[in-house]
Each structure stands twice: as C-alpha cells, then as structure tokens.
Design a protein around this motif. Structure first.
Motif: not given
Length: 384
Positions: A191, A193, A199, A205, A209-215
């Motif tokens: 992932y 930041y 974009t 998307d 992979n963007q940093i997303d805590e749920q993912q």
C-alpha cells in the motif's frame, strides 16, 4: 504464476504433469512455487522447515541511470548489480520496491519527477535474484493506466510476482501468496500513502492500493488464513528523514495488532532503523521503517545508501499443535551506489568500499551500523 521448470526423462515429466493436474487452484489466490534455491539447515533445524526472506528498498531509475545502461538499441543494467546479486540470489525469496513503473520505451522513457523506466530493469532484477516486486508507491500513476498495464504485462511475461498495483478489480482481489519448497508460504500485501496528487480514473481505484486501515485489516485477516507469514509493504514516511514519524509508528503498531508478521517500509529514500513491535496477544512483528534507496540516481550522501535485509523464517512443528513460523536472525547488508560523472553506476556492499570509492568509508559504514541498530542491538551485518 508458472512453475519454474527443469529437464527430466519423459516418464518422470508425465508423472509430474499428472500430479500438477490433480492439484486444485484457488481463484482468489496468486501462487508461485519457489524452485530457485535450497536452504542449508543445521542438524538441529532439519526437524523444522526453514527459509530466508530478503528485501531491498527503492529501485528508482532516473534518466541518468538508464542512459548509463544504454547499449545500442537496448539497456544492460546487470553490470550495475553484479557486486550484490549473489546476496539477492542467496535467499529463498527476495523482495524489492519497484518505485518506477516499467512502462517501456513505446510510451516514452522519463526520469524525475514523473518516471517511466525501460523493461530491461525488470529483466535485470529477475536475473539478479528478485522474486517479488511491490508496485504501490507515489509514482505508480506517473504515466497513467497505460504504463501500469504495460508494466504488469511485462511482470507476468517474466513470471514475477507483483503486488500493490493491478490490472483489474479481479486482479486486485487475488491474494499474492508465494509458496516455497520448504512448505512455508508468504502473503505479500502492499500500500502507498498517496500518488503525488494524481488520481485514478473513475471506478479504477484497483490501479494502486492506497493506505486504508480497514482494507489493510481485512486483507491481513484473509492472508493469515491462507499463508504462514504475512509480509506488509508500506510506502510511507517523510522523504529524507532518517527516523520514522509518529504516523509511521502508529500505522506499524496497527498492522502488528492486526497480525502482520513482517513490515517493510520505504519512501523516505534514506535508511530508517529496524525494530521489534509487540502486537495484540504478545506476538512480535519485525519492522524496518525504511529500506532506503537500493538503486537510484540520487546523489546526496544518505540517499545513496540502501541495503539487503535478510530474515530467517522457521516453521516449528510441535506434536498436537498448529505449526507456527518464527522470525529470527535479522541481518542487514548496507549498500552504497557509486558513480563517476553520472556514469558507471554500481550498487556495492559498504564493507567492500575503498577510500577511492568513498573517503572515510569505514567510518561511514560504522555510522550506518550504529544507526540501524538503534532499537535492535542483535541486528547482524554479514561481511562475506
């Protein structure tokens, strides 16, 4: 991913094909069987399964680097890596952060600030011993969707496992699991930041992979079910800062709490130390906050320093208990990029540097060792 092949007599080959046909496949898992290297075990460890995992940081190919590699109508990066390839090949599995997309010459090569690299750097990494590349970083979208598709097609052609950037939603949904000969499997997640303000196209998307805590939490949980070891690649931190910031520490603690076994950081372009982080339940996770630049054209002193991290992974079999993998024997080989007048680029182990390569070479080497052991005194530095 294709299984690497050897030559056998026809009867044995037919038997192998029959056995391969009997194995089921998981549509949500990308698996590679590792056939490259054997692990040498002590008599004590022969009761257990054991492999080594190595990791290097940013492969950041500036125009001056690929210009130096140009040979007529192609590029040859291999001489630039010949001082370190034996260390990459020695491990059971070797990981690298491929910072620049290998979109190929057909869409125009470029360096900073929007990178696009020749395919041949990928070929060099493969030959040098790299098995897995992370593609999730702030330069993933530099040349848009076309460069990503070109790069992924190339990695697939080279039978190289990639993670963090994908060609479709279905591709993103496939968990990357690397199977080794020693029956130890590693899941690779990656992932970033951000992507420098660029974009993704609408509804795409999956491209990075963007940093997303749920993912991250969801994918770590799934990876734990399917693999022995979860390796998390995080592109984060402040550029050129030699110590992690609070956001890095918080995210690493979160990942450790979710069950990540090994956390590989990159983006600062300079080395940041290693550390053991205790997660929920008392389980220890290994983290290196930044692997630094392994191979780049940056010329500021600390940005020329990277290294090869190596960990030993042992699956301990105990009667009546589920087998668990122990992480031990952390080692780090500091490396330095040498060059003269923006040519003759080479990645060299720091302990091999001469005064003509770097004045006060030994002093600088010892300073890097002190820096990397700031929070982990047992970190070893191979010199052979």
């Amino acid at each position: 991913m294709a299984i690497k092949k050897s030559i056998y007599f026809p009867v044995v080959l037919l038997l192998m094909l029959f056995l391969a046909g009997c194995q089921g496949s998981n549509p949500d898992t990308q698996v590679e069987n590792h056939k490259k290297k054997d692990t040498y075990l002590s008599e004590k460890d022969k009761m257990n399964k054991q492999i080594t995992l190595s990791a290097v940081g940013d492969i950041l190919i500036h125009d001056r680097v690929y210009d130096d590699a140009r040979v007529k109508d192609t590029f040859n990066f291999m001489p630039m890596l010949d001082r370190v390839d034996s260390y990459l090949k020695a491990s059971s599995v070797t990981f690298a952060n491929q910072e620049t997309m290998v979109g190929g010459e057909e869409i125009g090569l470029s360096g900073y600030p929007r990178f696009n690299s020749p395919y041949e750097i990928g070929e060099a990494l493969k030959k040098a011993g790299v098995d897995v590349v992370s593609l999730a970083n702030n330069h993933t979208l530099d040349h848009g969707e076309e460069a990503i598709h070109n790069a992924i097609n190339y990695w697939k052609e080279k039978d190289m496992m990639y993670t963090g950037a994908y060609e479709s939603k279905a591709d993103q949904g496939k968990l990357r699991i690397y199977e080794t000969n020693e029956d130890i499997s590693l899941a690779f997640l990656a992932y970033t930041y951000g992507t420098n303000g660029i974009t993704e196209p609408e509804n795409k998307d999956y491209l990075v992979n963007q940093i997303d805590e749920q993912q991250i939490a969801t994918e770590i949980a799934e990876a734990e079910k399917q693999a022995d070891v979860v390796v998390l690649s995080l592109h984060f931190g402040d550029e050129y800062e030699r110590l992690p910031n609070e956001r890095q520490k918080d995210l690493v603690q979160f990942a450790a709490d979710q069950g990540a076994d090994i956390i590989l950081g990159h983006h600062p372009h300079v080395l940041q130390p290693v550390e053991w982080v205790e997660g929920k339940g008392g389980k220890r996770s290994f983290v290196i906050y930044s692997l630094g630049n392994f191979f780049s054209g940056q010329d500021e002193f600390y940005r020329r320093i990277g290294g090869v991290l190596t960990l030993t992974l042992t699956k301990e079999e105990k009667k009546g208990e589920e087998a668990k993998v122990k992480i031990s024997n952390p080692q780090f080989l500091p490396t330095f990029v040498t060059f003269t007048n923006e040519s003759d680029y080479k990645v060299v182990p720091m302990y091999q540097l001469k005064e003509t390569d770097l004045p006060d070479a030994k002093k600088h080497y010892n300073e890097i060792k002190d820096h990397m052991t700031r929070w982990m005194e047992e970190l070893q530095f191979p010199e052979q």
